[in-house]
Design a protein around this motif. Structure first.
Motif, short mmCIF file in Angstrom:
data_model
loop_
_atom_site.label_atom_id
_atom_site.label_comp_id
_atom_site.label_asym_id
_atom_site.label_seq_id
_atom_site.Cartn_x
_atom_site.Cartn_y
_atom_site.Cartn_z
N GLY A 227 0.82 -1.20 0.00
CA GLY A 227 0.00 0.00 0.00
C GLY A 227 0.86 1.25 0.00
O GLY A 227 2.10 1.19 0.01
N ASN A 256 3.64 0.20 -12.29
CA ASN A 256 2.37 0.92 -12.20
C ASN A 256 1.42 0.29 -11.18
O ASN A 256 0.20 0.33 -11.34
N GLY A 257 2.00 -0.29 -10.12
CA GLY A 257 1.18 -0.82 -9.05
C GLY A 257 0.45 0.27 -8.29
O GLY A 257 0.81 1.46 -8.35
N SER A 258 -0.59 -0.13 -7.57
CA SER A 258 -1.46 0.86 -6.91
C SER A 258 -0.73 1.67 -5.86
O SER A 258 -1.16 2.77 -5.52
N SER A 259 0.39 1.18 -5.32
CA SER A 259 1.11 1.90 -4.26
C SER A 259 1.85 3.12 -4.80
O SER A 259 2.19 4.02 -4.03
N ARG A 261 1.22 4.59 -8.35
CA ARG A 261 0.71 4.76 -9.70
C ARG A 261 0.35 6.21 -9.99
O ARG A 261 -0.24 6.89 -9.16
#
Length: 366
Positions: A227, A256-259, A261
């Motif tokens: 996260g 480009n992971g949600s942590s 992006r």
């Protein structure tokens, strides 16, 4: 008795390229080289006698392999998906290929072991498969070039200074603590390590790591989950340490992971540490991120086989490995350059152009 006419052979561009590679490759077995040369010469309309004379083989050999290629022999069949030939299989096996060759009348009854030997000569393994992701990011070249430039110590065409650093970062999710129901047995003479199949679950954690690509220095931390907060904790761990704290710029290469992006992540990083610059890899191109190489090392040397009593043991093993790695590691020999990138994109463009041309040539049903 009249001599049968030579079988005509028509090659596609892809077939011709594959045959040329086999016909003139230094590592191609002799038999495979001769067969490829027969097909290439036959496609030019040469007679069987002329081909036999030029290659120094018997005319019956030329006639046999010319006929097999014209009929869509083993190499041609093995290089097609079974569904393309209306065979209800996901992939070919040697017994299935042998049966199909016999059913088509390409050969008489042939054994699976003979088919396996033929395929080995042509370096074909149709029973294997490999997953891949086609490039879909419209800005792939610009993003990839920026990352590759940083690996080569340049940014936007300018060389990096001595006080500028490149850090590759990502998260390795769900590292489990699997407590085996029977202790793992050490290897012995003529016996591999034995790991019990049954295990009890001891939870899972996320391993976040940042790797200085030019100094081969790793910073890692274990968190309950991934996260924004855990990622920024890793950033703080690195950026409050010298030489990064007083560096002119520290480039953070991330996927480009949600942590991490998008522009919000860039602004969040810059606000916390003004000398930090976030650089994203192209979408679905984590292979351009060097931290993935380190994670593969962790998987092979630390995690597999997974036999941990609890998560504390997992954390201790990861921290100890970091210390061990940092004492002896050397920077990865990254060889994929911007020139290789241009070659890759050119090859993909040729494939997509050929696919579009093929689709446009298919007549529509009335």
């Amino acid at each position: 008795m009249p001599v049968p006419a030579a079988r005509p052979i028509t090659l596609t561009a892809a077939e011709r390229q594959r045959l040329k590679k086999a016909a003139y490759g230094h590592k191609t077995p002799h038999q495979a080289r001769v067969r490829s040369q027969i097909a290439l010469m036959a496609s030019l309309g040469r007679s069987n006698a002329r081909i036999a004379a030029e290659l120094g083989v018997h005319v019956d050999t030329v006639r046999t392999w010319r006929g097999r290629f014209a009929d869509g022999g083993l190499p041609a069949l093995a290089c097609q998906l079974p569904a393309e030939t209306r065979v209800p299989l996901a992939r070919w096996s040697c017994p299935e290929l042998a049966a199909e060759l016999t059913a088509r009348g390409v050969t008489d009854t042939v054994s699976a072991s003979t088919v396996r030997r033929w395929l080995r000569q042509d370096a074909l393994k149709p029973w294997q498969h490999q997953s891949w992701i086609f490039i879909r990011d419209p800005d792939f070249r610009a993003k990839a070039q920026r990352v590759l430039g940083l690996y080569a110590r340049t940014y936007e065409g300018e060389p990096l200074g001595a006080d500028e650093y490149v850090v590759s970062s990502d998260e390795k999710t769900s590292i489990q603590a699997r407590c085996r129901c029977h202790p793992t047995l050490a290897p012995g003479r003529a016996r591999a390590m034995r790991v019990n199949h049954a295990y009890g679950r001891g939870g899972a954690l996320a391993y976040l790591a940042a790797y200085d690509v030019h100094r081969a220095k790793v910073f890692g931390r274990c968190e309950a989950t991934t996260g924004i907060t855990p990622f920024m904790a890793l950033v703080e761990q690195v950026m409050t340490t010298e030489p990064y704290a007083s560096a002119r710029r520290v480039f953070w290469i991330v996927d480009n992971g949600s942590s991490h992006r998008g522009k919000k992540a860039i602004d969040r990083l810059t606000k916390a540490f003004p000398n930090a610059v976030m650089v994203h890899t192209p979408v679905h191109a984590s292979w351009t991120n060097q931290i993935e190489i380190f994670f593969s090392i962790v998987q092979r040397k630390v995690v597999s086989p997974n036999d941990f009593t609890d998560l504390t043991q997992v954390r201790d093993r990861l921290r100890a490995f970091e210390d061990r790695y940092n004492t002896a590691a050397q920077p990865f020999q990254w060889r994929f350059t911007t020139s290789d990138l241009d070659d890759l994109l050119a090859r993909l463009d040729r494939h997509t152009t050929a696919d579009r041309h093929q689709e446009s040539s298919i007549p529509l049903a009335a």
